[in-house]
Design a protein around this motif. Sequence first.
Motif, PDB file in Angstrom:
ATOM      1  N   PHE A 251       0.834  -1.099   0.136  1.00 17.90           N
ATOM      2  CA  PHE A 251       0.072   0.031  -0.001  1.00 17.90           C
ATOM      3  C   PHE A 251       0.770   1.371   0.173  1.00 17.90           C
ATOM      4  N   ASN A 252       1.024   2.153  -1.276  1.00 18.68           N
ATOM      5  CA  ASN A 252       1.298   2.726  -1.700  1.00 18.68           C
ATOM      6  C   ASN A 252       1.132   3.875  -2.535  1.00 18.68           C
ATOM      7  N   PHE A 253      -0.098   3.412  -2.744  1.00 20.81           N
ATOM      8  CA  PHE A 253      -0.356   5.449  -3.031  1.00 20.81           C
ATOM      9  C   PHE A 253      -0.791   6.265  -3.307  1.00 20.81           C
ATOM     10  N   LEU A 287      -6.934   3.890   4.347  1.00 15.85           N
ATOM     11  CA  LEU A 287      -5.944   2.951   3.494  1.00 15.85           C
ATOM     12  C   LEU A 287      -6.298   3.110   2.075  1.00 15.85           C
ATOM     13  N   PRO A 288      -4.880   3.576   1.846  1.00 17.64           N
ATOM     14  CA  PRO A 288      -4.070   3.852   0.166  1.00 17.64           C
ATOM     15  C   PRO A 288      -4.286   2.158  -0.943  1.00 17.64           C
ATOM     16  N   GLY A 289      -4.403   2.901  -1.802  1.00 15.26           N
ATOM     17  CA  GLY A 289      -3.878   2.001  -2.983  1.00 15.26           C
ATOM     18  C   GLY A 289      -2.735   0.991  -2.937  1.00 15.26           C
ATOM     19  N   GLY A 290      -2.391   0.632  -4.199  1.00 15.15           N
ATOM     20  CA  GLY A 290      -1.093  -0.624  -4.131  1.00 15.15           C
ATOM     21  C   GLY A 290      -0.765  -1.345  -4.969  1.00 15.15           C
ATOM     22  N   ILE A 418     -11.322   4.429  -6.853  1.00 18.46           N
ATOM     23  CA  ILE A 418     -10.945   6.126  -6.470  1.00 18.46           C
ATOM     24  C   ILE A 418     -10.223   6.528  -5.806  1.00 18.46           C
ATOM     25  N   HIS A 419      -8.900   6.808  -6.527  1.00 23.56           N
ATOM     26  CA  HIS A 419      -8.254   7.409  -5.733  1.00 23.56           C
ATOM     27  C   HIS A 419      -8.218   9.525  -5.263  1.00 23.56           C
TER      28      HIS A 419
END
Length: 435
Positions: A251-253, A287-290, A418-419
């Motif tokens: 998870f790091n986007f 919780l971001p994307g990744g 969606i980010h």
Amino acid sequence: MQKPQVLIGAATSGSGKTTFTLGLLRLLRKRGMKVQPFKCGPDYIDTKHHAMAAGEEAVNLDTFMASARHVRQIYTRYGTECDVCVTEGVMGLFDGYDKMRGSSAEIAGLLGIPVVLVLNAKSTAYSVAPVLYGFMHFRPELRVVGAIFNFVASESHYAYLRGACEDVGIEALGYIPRDERIVIPSRHLGLSIDESVCFDEFADTVAAVIAKTVNVDRLLELCTVDFPGQEVREESRQGNKRIAVARDEAFNFMYRENLEALKREGEVVFFSPLRDTVLPEADLIYLPGGYPELFLPGLSGNEGMRQALRAYCETGGRLLAECGGMMYLCEHITGTDGVTYSMVGVLRQEATMEQMKLKLGYREVVLGDKTIRGHEFHYSRVKPGTVGGANGVKVYNAKGEKVDTPVYRYKNVVASYIHFYWGEGRMEQLLDMLL
């Protein structure tokens, strides 16, 4: 105050913008210069590579997700203390979500950044002349100051290209030869990174090549222009919340300005869903994307973290999950190999990497008179379950057409593919809108 500022543009995607940008960032860093990288558009993968090459975290410049005023502010803020600003464009120079709107050209014009074009010279020679002429004169207010050619076969090939530049009236700044060592496979420009490729070593290799074949000193000279000046910072809106952000290989986007906005809410702490077994104390979790699909056994095997997140959400904890983070909250994720792994189980549905199909584009989420914008980019899909959507929410693309991208809500959890971009505002405004 003047300093070198360059936007690396191209006629089309696949011309070599990313390759050249990584090499230039690394070469300038090796010269002892402090380099600030920027990226046009919503990309959160190129920015990671920029940070690796430059030793400085990159910043997104996006005129769909943010106002022109905000874009100018962050360019000034992050560029003030550096020696040189390097901005990588997106797609072709004039390609935007609506004609030129949101394009690299729009960013260059907004900020007054000179443009250097990287052109794919494979199987062409003097025919680059009308291409260059068109890019120079289509929008005369833009300063297209030089050209660099990629996939050049030989010195004699470059001589034809240089002659075309002379006839058009643009400087030929050099070329990148055909070299298998400095070709990024297409999968690296997508959503997965092959661990066999070391991007640090790759940047060194490209830097060494362009040091021999590109006149970097002349590029810097041509692109030295007035800098907007010292930013006048607004008074800090420091809050007293404690915000926990998932950050590890899976998870790091995340947008740099989103994190800065979180810091205005209070204290930001990080945790790893792969390695930590307990959650830090927090008023809010992000919780971001990744790449959860690349770490399914590890995520599934960390039962302590899965239980901790499930308990936090079930007891009313506020949480925002985007794309990969949303997948992690599902009951299961099925990998590309067809194997299904148990996940957190807050959202009663399954995500799968089978039958992958790319879905991407800008998104605008509307609830009444309130809006929030962001970007969607994924290959996975969700098999519908029992989780509901946020009441009254409508989602549109950049052209104002309604799309079926869901925004899920469960208790005080908001999750979506969606980010979201809240760098111009506050994450709390986003959650208050949707909860």
